[in-house]
Write a protein that holds these residues in place. Structure first.
Motif, PDB file in Angstrom:
ATOM      1  N   UNK A 316     -11.981  -1.326 -10.920  1.00  0.00           N
ATOM      2  CA  UNK A 316     -12.572  -2.097 -12.016  1.00  0.00           C
ATOM      3  C   UNK A 316     -13.521  -3.161 -11.489  1.00  0.00           C
ATOM      4  N   UNK A 317     -13.086  -3.887 -10.453  1.00  0.00           N
ATOM      5  CA  UNK A 317     -13.942  -4.925  -9.877  1.00  0.00           C
ATOM      6  C   UNK A 317     -15.211  -4.331  -9.283  1.00  0.00           C
ATOM      7  N   UNK A 318     -15.089  -3.171  -8.656  1.00  0.00           N
ATOM      8  CA  UNK A 318     -16.261  -2.517  -8.052  1.00  0.00           C
ATOM      9  C   UNK A 318     -17.270  -2.120  -9.127  1.00  0.00           C
ATOM     10  N   UNK A 319     -16.775  -1.554 -10.242  1.00  0.00           N
ATOM     11  CA  UNK A 319     -17.671  -1.140 -11.320  1.00  0.00           C
ATOM     12  C   UNK A 319     -18.342  -2.339 -11.988  1.00  0.00           C
ATOM     13  N   UNK A 365     -25.640 -16.118 -10.510  1.00  0.00           N
ATOM     14  CA  UNK A 365     -24.638 -15.992 -11.572  1.00  0.00           C
ATOM     15  C   UNK A 365     -24.835 -14.669 -12.309  1.00  0.00           C
ATOM     16  N   UNK A 366     -23.705 -13.941 -12.499  1.00  0.00           N
ATOM     17  CA  UNK A 366     -23.736 -12.695 -13.249  1.00  0.00           C
ATOM     18  C   UNK A 366     -22.588 -12.648 -14.247  1.00  0.00           C
ATOM     19  N   UNK A 367     -22.842 -11.963 -15.370  1.00  0.00           N
ATOM     20  CA  UNK A 367     -21.806 -11.737 -16.380  1.00  0.00           C
ATOM     21  C   UNK A 367     -21.793 -10.247 -16.683  1.00  0.00           C
ATOM     22  N   UNK A 368     -20.638  -9.599 -16.481  1.00  0.00           N
ATOM     23  CA  UNK A 368     -20.516  -8.160 -16.711  1.00  0.00           C
ATOM     24  C   UNK A 368     -19.278  -7.885 -17.555  1.00  0.00           C
ATOM     25  N   UNK A 369     -19.339  -6.808 -18.343  1.00  0.00           N
ATOM     26  CA  UNK A 369     -18.185  -6.359 -19.127  1.00  0.00           C
ATOM     27  C   UNK A 369     -17.803  -4.969 -18.630  1.00  0.00           C
ATOM     28  N   UNK A 370     -16.529  -4.812 -18.274  1.00  0.00           N
ATOM     29  CA  UNK A 370     -16.050  -3.551 -17.721  1.00  0.00           C
ATOM     30  C   UNK A 370     -14.680  -3.239 -18.319  1.00  0.00           C
ATOM     31  N   UNK A 371     -14.331  -1.959 -18.397  1.00  0.00           N
ATOM     32  CA  UNK A 371     -13.049  -1.570 -18.985  1.00  0.00           C
ATOM     33  C   UNK A 371     -12.002  -1.438 -17.893  1.00  0.00           C
ATOM     34  N   UNK A 372     -10.819  -2.035 -18.147  1.00  0.00           N
ATOM     35  CA  UNK A 372      -9.689  -1.917 -17.227  1.00  0.00           C
ATOM     36  C   UNK A 372      -8.551  -1.196 -17.937  1.00  0.00           C
ATOM     37  N   UNK A 373      -8.128  -0.068 -17.381  1.00  0.00           N
ATOM     38  CA  UNK A 373      -7.036   0.702 -17.963  1.00  0.00           C
ATOM     39  C   UNK A 373      -5.710  -0.004 -17.706  1.00  0.00           C
ATOM     40  N   UNK A 374      -4.762   0.091 -18.631  1.00  0.00           N
ATOM     41  CA  UNK A 374      -3.444  -0.545 -18.425  1.00  0.00           C
ATOM     42  C   UNK A 374      -2.757   0.005 -17.171  1.00  0.00           C
ATOM     43  N   UNK A 375      -2.168  -0.897 -16.392  1.00  0.00           N
ATOM     44  CA  UNK A 375      -1.441  -0.497 -15.194  1.00  0.00           C
ATOM     45  C   UNK A 375      -2.300  -0.253 -13.980  1.00  0.00           C
ATOM     46  N   UNK A 376      -3.618  -0.344 -14.145  1.00  0.00           N
ATOM     47  CA  UNK A 376      -4.506  -0.116 -13.007  1.00  0.00           C
ATOM     48  C   UNK A 376      -4.808  -1.449 -12.315  1.00  0.00           C
TER      49      UNK A 376
END
Length: 413
Positions: A316-319, A365-376
């Motif tokens: 998630x952090x990489x994406x 400074x950057x602002x990004x929105x990314x999806x994190x799956x539960x338990x990942x």
């Protein structure tokens, strides 16, 4: 002039023959096991998942090894480094004995120096000093080229304890390469076999057999070796440190090669070369470590936010675009200024996640929105706060070395 038309095709064909040597594939397997061990170390120390890139890393290392083998083969043939009569059979046993004192002594730089000094002082064992030390120089020159091109790949994040006792973040640089390399063997002037006859001025290194070098006939044989590189990156990025290490090792290798050639003509230089082989290598290691620990550490807690030591690929952090050296400021508008705060926020953070962070050397400074799956896992390793208990042990002492350290501590009280 040098017979390139004869030698270069012969070198290439001999390298291809190494593919059919079972020992080459044994070395490849050992290299794969080392990369698997490194992946397991990441999982054990930080709880990071072991990716499926072990064989990918092994294949890449094998490709780099072939390129390094071609470079080393060309240098060995160019300077006339022959295995005949040189006494190289003693190198591995001495290197293994030295490893019992310290693991880093499993290196021909130390074994070659010890054997050369023993020959000069006691006349035993019977070795060709110039050939032995030239082999050490060529192998380290190949290693410096491999470090320059791929030494930074696969750096493993770790916590170190500085001389002052503070825990700081950094990387261990560990690479391993299977090396097929071509060596010369002297057939002799009276032997009727396929070989390569060299011009009168060649070789620069006198062959380890009697006879007129201009009339000798040589053949090329494949030799399988393995090279390894270990280093620390604390005040530099892994890429910067590997380039600096390659420079130092390359200078050492060229100096040793020059001494090996000249010591055939000036006897005192044989002593200089024999001493320089281990001490010069130790100096390279000493200077490299001193520069890292005396420099300003890169991976320490920032004034605000949480510093990033390393990021798991495809996490998630990489994406989100987070990379080593960045500073995470907010997660879904929650400020994170310490590892406990980060862990508390991440505990219930899943679905769409807004990440605000400072990126790159300029800290943009950057602002990004990314999806994190539960338990990942979110997928990045924070820099240490400074008081962590877990830290990497930098000691490489072998069984005899540890025994001596314990004995000396008892003597001192």
């Amino acid at each position: 002039m040098f017979p390139f038309s004869q030698v270069l095709p012969a070198v290439v064909l001999t390298l291809v023959r190494a593919l059919f040597d079972p020992m080459f594939w044994v070395v490849v397997l050992l290299v794969a096991l080392q990369y698997r061990r490194m992946a397991a170390a990441r999982r054990e120390f930080f709880g990071l998942p072991v990716t499926n890139g072990v064989w990918r890393d092994t294949l890449a290392a094998t490709g780099y090894g072939f390129l390094g083998g071609f470079l080393g083969s060309f240098l060995m043939v160019l300077i006339g480094l022959s295995l005949s009569g040189s006494g190289l059979v003693y190198l591995w046993p001495v290197a293994i004995l030295l490893m019992l004192i310290n693991a880093r002594f499993l290196c021909f730089a130390y074994a070659g120096g010890v054997l050369s000094l023993s020959n000069l002082l006691f006349g035993f064992p019977e070795i060709h000093i110039a050939q032995v030390l030239a082999l050490v120089a060529v192998l380290h020159l190949v290693e410096s080229a491999l470090i320059l091109t791929s030494g930074h790949l696969g750096a493993v994040p770790v916590y170190f304890k500085s001389p002052g006792g503070r825990v700081i973040g950094g990387f261990t640089l560990q690479r391993f390469w299977p090396i097929p390399i071509v060596a010369l063997a002297v057939l002799g002037p009276a032997v009727v076999q396929q070989g390569v006859a060299m011009p009168e001025w060649w070789p620069l290194l006198k062959p380890g057999v009697s006879g007129d070098a201009a009339n000798l006939v040589y053949t090329l044989i494949p030799v399988v070796a393995g090279l390894g590189y270990g280093d620390l990156a604390i005040s530099r990025t892994p890429g910067e440190k590997s380039r600096l290490s390659a420079l130092f090792l390359g200078v050492y290798s060229l100096c040793l090669l020059l001494l090996a050639v000249l010591c055939q003509y000036v006897r005192i230089l044989a002593f200089v070369a024999a001493v320089f082989s281990p001490l010069g290598h130790e100096m390279v290691i000493y200077i490299g470590k001193k520069m890292e620990f005396r420099g300003r550490p890169l991976f320490v807690p920032p004034s605000r936010g949480v510093g990033v030591l390393d990021v798991v690929p495809d996490s998630t952090a990489w994406r989100a675009g987070i990379r080593s050296g960045d500073v995470v400021l907010f997660l879904n508008q929650h400020p994170v200024n310490s590892r406990p705060e980060l862990e508390m926020v991440l505990a219930d953070l899943w679905g769409p996640v807004e990440v605000q962070f400072l990126h790159g050397p300029e800290q943009v400074f950057r602002r990004e929105v990314v999806f994190r799956a539960p338990g990942r896992p979110f997928g990045f390793v924070p820099v240490p706060d400074g008081g962590e208990e877990e830290a990497m042990d930098l000691s490489t002492a072998g069984p005899l070395g540890r025994w001596w350290q314990d004995f000396w501590r008892r003597i001192r009280g």
